[in-house]
Design an enzyme around this catalytic site. Structure first.
Site, short mmCIF file in Angstrom:
data_model
loop_
_atom_site.label_atom_id
_atom_site.label_comp_id
_atom_site.label_asym_id
_atom_site.label_seq_id
_atom_site.Cartn_x
_atom_site.Cartn_y
_atom_site.Cartn_z
N THR A 322 -0.10 -3.10 -3.23
CA THR A 322 -0.78 -3.14 -4.52
C THR A 322 -1.04 -1.75 -5.08
O THR A 322 -1.19 -1.58 -6.29
CB THR A 322 -2.10 -3.92 -4.44
OG1 THR A 322 -2.92 -3.36 -3.40
CG2 THR A 322 -1.85 -5.38 -4.13
N ASP A 323 -1.08 -0.73 -4.22
CA ASP A 323 -1.20 0.65 -4.71
C ASP A 323 0.01 1.04 -5.55
O ASP A 323 -0.11 1.83 -6.50
CB ASP A 323 -1.32 1.63 -3.54
CG ASP A 323 -2.73 1.71 -2.97
OD1 ASP A 323 -3.61 0.99 -3.47
OD2 ASP A 323 -2.94 2.49 -2.03
N TYR A 324 1.16 0.51 -5.20
CA TYR A 324 2.39 0.86 -5.91
C TYR A 324 2.62 -0.02 -7.14
O TYR A 324 3.28 0.40 -8.09
CB TYR A 324 3.59 0.74 -4.96
CG TYR A 324 3.57 1.76 -3.85
CD1 TYR A 324 4.17 3.01 -4.00
CD2 TYR A 324 2.92 1.51 -2.65
CE1 TYR A 324 4.14 3.96 -2.99
CE2 TYR A 324 2.88 2.45 -1.63
CZ TYR A 324 3.49 3.68 -1.81
OH TYR A 324 3.43 4.61 -0.80
#
Length: 551
Positions: A322-324
């Protein structure tokens, strides 16, 4: 360590969970300082303990004990989530064909002044043809004419105050910097951005200014080394707020409030300001204070259950998924708010839940549950609607080829290239039979690909019209002719590392292409920010240094 203390309290501690430096355990594992057997014993001990807990108990302990730990949710869990319910994420929309309402994912970001509206189903074929024709035929303002040679970067003049760290926030501000925004990254000299300690390092030598991940998302920014808890720091930040058009932060919801720099304070000071707050679960709801990384975001948002092999343990996506993904939602929301502020003079706050925004990439899976009651599970590389679709072995050390045949014509081309009579095999004569006999088909294709090297088979398949590509590693990316043709890598200086390759901007503009700048070292731009941007004199700067704010 807190997790293992919990295990010990409940009688599940063992020799392998005692006396270990868990803060440095990952580095030890990567460096080969831990045997595979010993590591598997650690995992087995953890599993014996977690099997005594429900998912609800795991989540409750994450809050009570401040643990970076979440359950793996499936689509049913997501629809029943108390957090998503309180944030009003699920939107009931009436479907005429079904004659009932179906829950849909709602807005990917919560915008205080211009909320995103999800209020109707996907259009039927041709439903809005007349409406669209009327809209496009109406006169509109002519675009501004820019003389040849006068084009500037599209975000030139945009001023950004950057409180982000690790990846989900910095990836947003990196995109802004690529296209001309002036971005000032605020970072404490004594409590560095955690991504600085993230491998890989240049020449495998650790250092604050040697991390590939950190430098990749910090290109083109100005670095201000500032201790936010020191005397004079808050007043300095408020001066930067007066300068800025945009503030971006991705701490937990309590951090900016602790410094009295949360949205109500900044809005009162500068009504035209746009502020993006990106956090794991969003700024509201019972789980808003859940701190963690994108690995946790992927698990709690449903990606863990759909990644992996059928009948086996969930695998979860690679690293902090989800960071990406979430920055791809945060950046357009931010730019829309900037456009609105420039036209109206009214700023706004954007509450971006990294988990919620990423969940939109599971739209088909969640709708399959809300409409049909089916819970999607892991299916490996298989595609639900056609076969083959997979990754197959080739000659070489861990070499593989990915290929797919989404229709009969493509499958026939694959069979011709392979020199096989697959199209005449009753198990494979139609898409339906290929899906039914997917395992046998995969075995047959794998037996063929295993006799060829990936480069030759890739070229042959592509020439025949079969979608295919080798499974690339990092070294392959630097040799990829397509990436080279698009200028995907650029060489830029990075402190003591010298000139090193970085990934270029992911979007190509024909008239105003991105211009990524070098990654600054920590505090490199202190003098420029303080004296040239804020106009502080030598005495004021000296006071900040004496007070410990600037180091």
């Amino acid at each position: 360590a807190r997790f293992f203390d919990w295990m010990e309290e409940e009688g599940y501690g063992t020799d392998v969970t005692r006396g270990e430096d868990w803060v440095r355990y990952a580095a030890k594992l990567i460096a080969g300082g831990q045997t595979v057997k010993r590591h598997e014993e650690v995992l087995a001990a953890i599993e014996r303990f977690t099997r005594t807990k429900t998912k609800a108990e795991i989540l409750a302990a994450a809050f009570e004990r401040n643990l970076f730990m979440v359950p793996l949710n499936d689509c049913r869990d997501l629809v029943e989530s108390e957090q998503l319910a309180e944030r009003g994420f699920w939107i009931p929309i009436k479907h005429e064909a079904m004659d009932r309402e179906v829950l849909h994912p709602g807005a990917f970001a919560r915008m205080s002044e211009t909320p995103l509206v999800v209020d109707r189903p996907a259009p039927r074929l041709g439903e809005f043809v007349l409406e669209e024709a009327a809209r496009t035929s109406s006169p509109s303002a002519a675009p501004a004419v820019v003389a040849e040679g006068e084009a500037t970067l599209p975000l030139a003049g945009l001023k950004v105050l950057d409180f982000t760290w690790v990846y989900a926030g910095p990836a947003v501000t990196r995109q802004l910097a690529d296209f001309g925004a002036t971005v000032i990254k605020v970072e404490c000299p004594t409590a560095h951005d955690a991504l600085r300690a993230n491998q890989p390092f240049k020449d495998d030598v650790p250092g604050n200014d040697r991390s590939a991940n950190f430098s990749s998302v910090t290109l083109g920014k100005l670095s201000l080394g500032l201790d936010m808890n020191a005397e004079g720091a808050r007043d300095l930040i408020l001066s930067l707020v007066d300068w800025a058009d945009v503030v971006v932060e991705n701490f937990s919801p309590k951090a900016m409030k602790k410094w009295s720099l949360d949205w109500p304070v900044l809005q009162a000071r500068k009504p035209s300001l746009v502020m993006l707050s990106s956090s794991l679960m969003g700024q509201t709801g019972p789980q808003r204070m859940l701190a963690g990384y994108g690995t946790m975001g992927a698990s709690i948002s449903g990606f863990g259950y759909v990644t992996g092999w059928p009948g086996e343990r969930p695998s979860a996506p690679y690293v902090a998924y989800t960071d990406y993904v979430s920055p791809r939602f945060g950046t357009p929301a931010l730019l829309a708010a900037v456009d609105h502020a420039r036209r109206t003079g009214v700023g706004q706050h954007i509450d971006l839940s990294q988990g919620e925004s990423s969940l939109h990439l599971l739209g088909a899976a969640t709708l399959d549950y809300t409409a049909n009651g089916r819970v999607m599970a892991a299916q490996g590389n298989a595609h639900p609607h056609y076969a083959p679709s997979g990754v197959y072995p080739c000659i070489g050390d861990d070499d593989w080829i990915a290929l797919a045949a989404p229709d009969d014509a493509t499958f026939a081309a694959l069979a011709r290239v392979a020199g096989q009579d697959w199209s005449d095999d009753p198990r494979f004569t139609s898409n339906a039979t290929r899906l039914e006999n997917g395992s046998a088909l995969d075995d047959a294709i794998g037996a063929w690909t295993a006799r060829h090297d990936r480069a030759s088979i890739e070229a042959t398949l592509i020439e025949a019209g079969v979608p295919a590509h080798r499974v690339s590693g990092s070294a392959d990316a630097f040799e990829d002719p397509q990436l080279a043709a698009r200028g995907h890598f650029v060489d830029l200086p990075y402190g003591e590392c010298g000139v090193v390759p970085f990934e270029n901007a992911r979007i190509r503009f024909s008239r105003t292409p991105a211009e990524p700048g070098p990654c600054p070292t920590l505090g490199q731009d202190n003098a420029h920010v303080l004296s040239e941007i804020l106009g502080l004199d030598e005495e004021a700067i000296t006071e900040l240094i004496i007070g410990g704010a600037i180091q």
